[in-house]
Design a protein around this motif. Structure first.
Motif, PDB file in Angstrom:
ATOM      1  N   CYS A 185       0.832  -1.204   0.000  1.00  0.00           N
ATOM      2  CA  CYS A 185       0.000   0.000   0.000  1.00  0.00           C
ATOM      3  C   CYS A 185       0.867   1.254   0.000  1.00  0.00           C
ATOM      4  O   CYS A 185       1.905   1.308   0.657  1.00  0.00           O
ATOM      5  CB  CYS A 185      -0.914   0.033   1.220  1.00  0.00           C
ATOM      6  SG  CYS A 185      -2.293  -1.123   1.132  1.00  0.00           S
ATOM      7  N   VAL A 202       0.674   4.731   1.365  1.00  0.00           N
ATOM      8  CA  VAL A 202      -0.091   5.469   2.371  1.00  0.00           C
ATOM      9  C   VAL A 202       0.261   6.946   2.273  1.00  0.00           C
ATOM     10  O   VAL A 202       1.376   7.357   2.614  1.00  0.00           O
ATOM     11  CB  VAL A 202       0.186   4.943   3.787  1.00  0.00           C
ATOM     12  CG1 VAL A 202      -0.713   5.649   4.801  1.00  0.00           C
ATOM     13  CG2 VAL A 202      -0.007   3.432   3.849  1.00  0.00           C
ATOM     14  N   LEU A 216     -10.305   0.672   3.710  1.00  0.00           N
ATOM     15  CA  LEU A 216      -9.116   0.106   3.072  1.00  0.00           C
ATOM     16  C   LEU A 216      -9.430  -1.229   2.416  1.00  0.00           C
ATOM     17  O   LEU A 216      -9.007  -1.490   1.278  1.00  0.00           O
ATOM     18  CB  LEU A 216      -8.000  -0.050   4.108  1.00  0.00           C
ATOM     19  CG  LEU A 216      -6.684  -0.647   3.609  1.00  0.00           C
ATOM     20  CD1 LEU A 216      -6.145   0.134   2.412  1.00  0.00           C
ATOM     21  CD2 LEU A 216      -5.653  -0.683   4.724  1.00  0.00           C
ATOM     22  N   LEU A 226      -8.992  -2.133  -1.621  1.00  0.00           N
ATOM     23  CA  LEU A 226      -8.143  -3.259  -1.988  1.00  0.00           C
ATOM     24  C   LEU A 226      -8.924  -4.283  -2.811  1.00  0.00           C
ATOM     25  O   LEU A 226      -8.383  -4.872  -3.757  1.00  0.00           O
ATOM     26  CB  LEU A 226      -7.567  -3.925  -0.735  1.00  0.00           C
ATOM     27  CG  LEU A 226      -6.551  -3.107   0.070  1.00  0.00           C
ATOM     28  CD1 LEU A 226      -6.188  -3.826   1.361  1.00  0.00           C
ATOM     29  CD2 LEU A 226      -5.306  -2.824  -0.753  1.00  0.00           C
ATOM     30  N   PHE A 252      -4.365   0.313  -4.527  1.00  0.00           N
ATOM     31  CA  PHE A 252      -3.418   0.113  -3.434  1.00  0.00           C
ATOM     32  C   PHE A 252      -2.799   1.412  -2.924  1.00  0.00           C
ATOM     33  O   PHE A 252      -1.905   1.372  -2.083  1.00  0.00           O
ATOM     34  CB  PHE A 252      -2.316  -0.850  -3.883  1.00  0.00           C
ATOM     35  CG  PHE A 252      -2.856  -2.175  -4.346  1.00  0.00           C
ATOM     36  CD1 PHE A 252      -3.241  -3.139  -3.439  1.00  0.00           C
ATOM     37  CD2 PHE A 252      -3.017  -2.432  -5.703  1.00  0.00           C
ATOM     38  CE1 PHE A 252      -3.763  -4.353  -3.864  1.00  0.00           C
ATOM     39  CE2 PHE A 252      -3.537  -3.643  -6.145  1.00  0.00           C
ATOM     40  CZ  PHE A 252      -3.914  -4.606  -5.222  1.00  0.00           C
ATOM     41  N   SER A 253      -3.276   2.545  -3.421  1.00  0.00           N
ATOM     42  CA  SER A 253      -2.795   3.845  -2.943  1.00  0.00           C
ATOM     43  C   SER A 253      -3.971   4.629  -2.385  1.00  0.00           C
ATOM     44  O   SER A 253      -5.031   4.672  -3.007  1.00  0.00           O
ATOM     45  CB  SER A 253      -2.147   4.633  -4.086  1.00  0.00           C
ATOM     46  OG  SER A 253      -0.990   3.982  -4.564  1.00  0.00           O
ATOM     47  N   CYS A 269      -2.320  -5.420   4.182  1.00  0.00           N
ATOM     48  CA  CYS A 269      -1.739  -4.592   3.137  1.00  0.00           C
ATOM     49  C   CYS A 269      -0.303  -4.986   2.859  1.00  0.00           C
ATOM     50  O   CYS A 269       0.545  -4.152   2.589  1.00  0.00           O
ATOM     51  CB  CYS A 269      -1.807  -3.127   3.560  1.00  0.00           C
ATOM     52  SG  CYS A 269      -1.928  -1.963   2.194  1.00  0.00           S
TER      53      CYS A 269
END
Length: 255
Positions: A5, A7, A220, A224, A229-230, A250
């Motif tokens: 991920c 973040v 999240l 996903l 994934f961002s 993640c």
């Protein structure tokens, strides 16, 4: 195990510090954010400063419009977010983009997403706004990307400086692959609410999707499940801990 991920700290570590301040950005990176997002307005004397709002009321507790003030005038106010923090951070200053670039140049392997706000684009014009950003961003030693709701300003930035861009979509934008391919962005940004409103299969291509407003584990898990994934979060500490506590959430195995 490696984290898959990305973040992104939305306006820095805004849950602990006034948003869009040097203190907020430094805290976010020190906590472990892989990237930060910040907002830029432009003063009357063509200085790029870091603020989401063009009006000073919410973040500074006073009256004023950034596009109609000089940077010297802005240096007399404090960006302490009184509604959220009272007087705890009184004295903290609204940073210029140049001061942020100098500070973040001390970090390695970071990504910064620079959003030019609509009010400053409308007041100064697209070309002038881009030129103001260029003055400071040309000195950056880190990876950065210009992002905006304004498709035309992104195209102008691509043509003039070959900048990386991220198109911020609203629910009203066309999410079809033809429109996005024409824009040739490196990133597509959308809110979590807008993503949920578009239940069709997302257009994937040479761009990465980034969803903002991801502030809990269920959010999240939702992105996903849609192969994104961002994400941007307003609760950086909470989300980093959630990812750390659930190693399968993640992460991926390294073979």
């Amino acid at each position: 195990m490696s984290i898959i991920c990305n973040v992104i700290a939305h306006r820095g570590n805004k849950s602990s510090f006034p948003e869009n301040t040097l203190e907020s950005f430094v805290s976010a990176l020190d906590l472990g954010a892989t990237a930060i997002e910040l907002d830029v307005q432009i003063t009357s004397d063509q200085t790029a400063v870091i603020s989401h709002d063009v009006e000073l009321t919410r973040c500074c507790g006073t009256q004023g419009n950034i596009t109609q003030m000089t940077v010297e005038q802005l240096n007399t106010v404090t960006a302490y977010e009184p509604q959220r923090f009272g007087t705890q951070f009184y004295g903290i200053r609204m940073p210029t983009l140049q001061s942020v670039v100098y500070r973040l140049n001390t970090y390695k392997n970071i990504e910064v997403f620079v959003e030019i706000k609509t009010e400053s684009i409308q007041h100064h014009g697209r070309i002038h706004a881009i030129n103001c950003l260029h003055t400071s961003l040309k000195k950056a030693n880190f990876n950065w990307t210009l992002i905006s709701f304004d498709a035309a300003v992104l195209k102008e930035a691509q043509l003039r400086f070959s900048w990386k861009t991220g198109w911020v979509l609203s629910e009203d934008n066309s999410w079809d692959i033809e429109s996005i391919s024409y824009m040739q962005p490196q990133f597509i940004f959308a809110s979590l609410d807008a993503l949920k409103a578009h239940t069709d299969k997302l257009p994937f291509g040479q761009w990465d999707w980034v969803i903002y407003g991801v502030n809990n584990v269920d959010d999240l898990k939702y992105i996903l499940a849609r192969n994104i994934f961002s994400f941007e979060t307003d609760r950086l500490d909470f989300m980093l801990k959630a990812i750390s506590d659930d190693m399968a959430l993640c992460h991926t195995s390294i073979n």
